[in-house]
Design a protein around this motif. Structure first.
Motif, short mmCIF file in Angstrom:
data_model
loop_
_atom_site.label_atom_id
_atom_site.label_comp_id
_atom_site.label_asym_id
_atom_site.label_seq_id
_atom_site.Cartn_x
_atom_site.Cartn_y
_atom_site.Cartn_z
N SER A 1 0.85 -1.20 0.00
CA SER A 1 0.00 0.00 0.00
C SER A 1 0.88 1.24 0.00
O SER A 1 1.94 1.25 0.63
CB SER A 1 -0.87 0.01 1.26
N THR A 2 0.45 2.25 -0.72
CA THR A 2 1.08 3.58 -0.60
C THR A 2 0.09 4.52 0.07
O THR A 2 0.32 5.04 1.18
CB THR A 2 1.47 4.13 -1.99
N ARG A 3 -1.06 4.73 -0.60
CA ARG A 3 -2.04 5.73 -0.15
C ARG A 3 -2.63 5.41 1.23
O ARG A 3 -2.64 6.24 2.13
CB ARG A 3 -3.22 5.81 -1.15
N THR A 4 -3.18 4.20 1.37
CA THR A 4 -3.94 3.88 2.58
C THR A 4 -3.04 3.89 3.81
O THR A 4 -3.36 4.51 4.83
CB THR A 4 -4.63 2.51 2.42
N PRO B 1 -9.34 4.96 -7.55
CA PRO B 1 -8.79 4.79 -6.20
C PRO B 1 -7.26 4.75 -6.18
O PRO B 1 -6.66 4.97 -5.12
CB PRO B 1 -9.37 3.44 -5.74
N HIS C 1 -13.35 -2.13 1.28
CA HIS C 1 -12.31 -1.15 1.56
C HIS C 1 -13.07 0.12 1.97
O HIS C 1 -13.18 1.08 1.21
CB HIS C 1 -11.46 -0.93 0.30
N ARG D 1 -4.79 -4.41 6.80
CA ARG D 1 -5.02 -4.82 5.40
C ARG D 1 -4.57 -6.25 5.25
O ARG D 1 -3.49 -6.63 5.72
CB ARG D 1 -4.25 -3.92 4.43
N1 CP Z 1 -6.48 2.93 -3.08
C1 CP Z 1 -5.65 2.19 -2.35
O1 CP Z 1 -6.05 1.37 -1.49
O2 CP Z 1 -4.33 2.42 -2.63
P1 CP Z 1 -3.08 1.73 -1.89
O3 CP Z 1 -3.09 0.28 -2.29
O4 CP Z 1 -1.88 2.48 -2.38
O5 CP Z 1 -3.30 1.86 -0.41
#
Ligand code: CP
Length: 306
Positions: free
Chosen positions: A53-56, A260, A133, A105
């Protein structure tokens, strides 16, 4: 009161609106030069991520730090999971260190539901397999409400890998509760049987799905979850289902373009659409921090009304 956020399936419209209203206030804090608030002072937030993951992950970490919490991250690759420790033992270990909020996650659908009753910490589902999610859908709803002023009555088209997407399931639960009309579109092999039972319209062509849409949401083709050839090639996917400037014209002229992330450029959308005037993909990322601040603040204040 509910101590956890496991999905939007079991959250009421009132709870969702409460999160969005709280996130509006958090956005004002994010615009200040000094982003520190005392909402989570003395609390401990642990991010336990068994998938990349980056964003979450970063937005949960930043949200916790902006609210003065102690924040820590564990990934499966660098933990005792590699020595054979089970998920439940890992979660109980983290809980025993005084953790107040456990953000999880996992690649298995239902993993956070398994852990939530075993720990005193509030569990937040940051994506479980192909299930839900919830904070992604909440940040999508926050962005739509901010840009359009309302969600009720909007036509939202969701296009791409519907089959493997936890984002689509959370968005369908959340957006329909707030009165949006949803169309889904993509290759027949990437749309689960019986999708209509979730209260959405299903189309096998992209232009039918996005015609007159107020919002066009692309979903990532999840190459890591494709077990067998569900479509011939990425180039062929783009030719028939990718959205470029020409195809986007089927939607309303002021339609929002959303994704997303992470985006496969030239697969779900052309680069021109991703970087174009209708795209709110970067605003979604900002909304993500505000929504995660709101969710953690509400859970820390006692949780969601049943
Ligand atoms: N949208 C999302 O969950 O991105 P990541 O996998 O980067 O967290």
């Amino acid at each position: 009161m509910k101590k956890d956020l496991l999905g939007l399936k079991d959250l009421s419209a009132e709870n969702i609106k409460h999160i969005l209203d709280t996130a509006d206030a958090m956005k004002l804090i994010l615009k200040q030069p000094n982003k520190k608030t005392p909402h989570l002072q003395g609390k401990t937030v642990v991010n336990l991520f068994y998938e990349n993951s980056t964003r979450t992950r970063l937005s949960f970490e930043l949200a916790a730090k902006y609210m003065s919490a102690n924040a820590a991250n564990i990934t499966a690759g660098g933990s005792s999971v590699q020595k054979g420790e089970t998920l439940t033992d890992t979660a109980r270990t983290i809980n025993a260190m005084g953790t107040d909020i456990l953000v999880m996650r996992h690649s298995m659908s239902g993993a956070p539901h398994l852990i939530a009753p075993l720990v005193s910490a509030s569990v937040i589902n940051a994506g479980d397999g192909m299930d839900e999610h919830p904070t992604q859908a909440l940040l999508d709803m926050l962005t739509i409400r901010e840009k359009k002023g309302h969600i009720d009555g909007l036509k939202v088209a969701i296009v791409g890998d519907i089959y493997h997407s936890r984002v689509v399931r959370s968005n369908i639960y959340g957006l329909t509760k707030l009165g949006a009309e949803i169309s889904v579109g993509g290759p027949a092999t990437l749309i689960p049987q019986g999708m209509e039972k979730m209260g959405v319209k299903v189309f096998k062509s992209v232009h039918e799905a996005i015609v007159d849409a107020d919002v066009v949401m692309g979903l990532r083709i999840q190459l890591e979850r494709q077990k067998s050839g569900l479509f011939p090639t990425l180039r062929e996917y783009y030719r028939f289902f990718g959205i470029d400037e020409k195809r986007l014209k089927f939607a309303k002229p002021d339609a929002l373009v959303m994704h997303p992330g992470p985006v496969n450029r030239g697969v779900e959308f052309s680069s021109g659409v991703i970087d174009g005037a209708q795209s709110v993909i970067n605003e979604q990322v900002t909304s993500g921090v505000a929504v995660r601040m709101a969710v953690m603040s509400i859970l820390s204040d006692g949780g969601f009304e049943e």
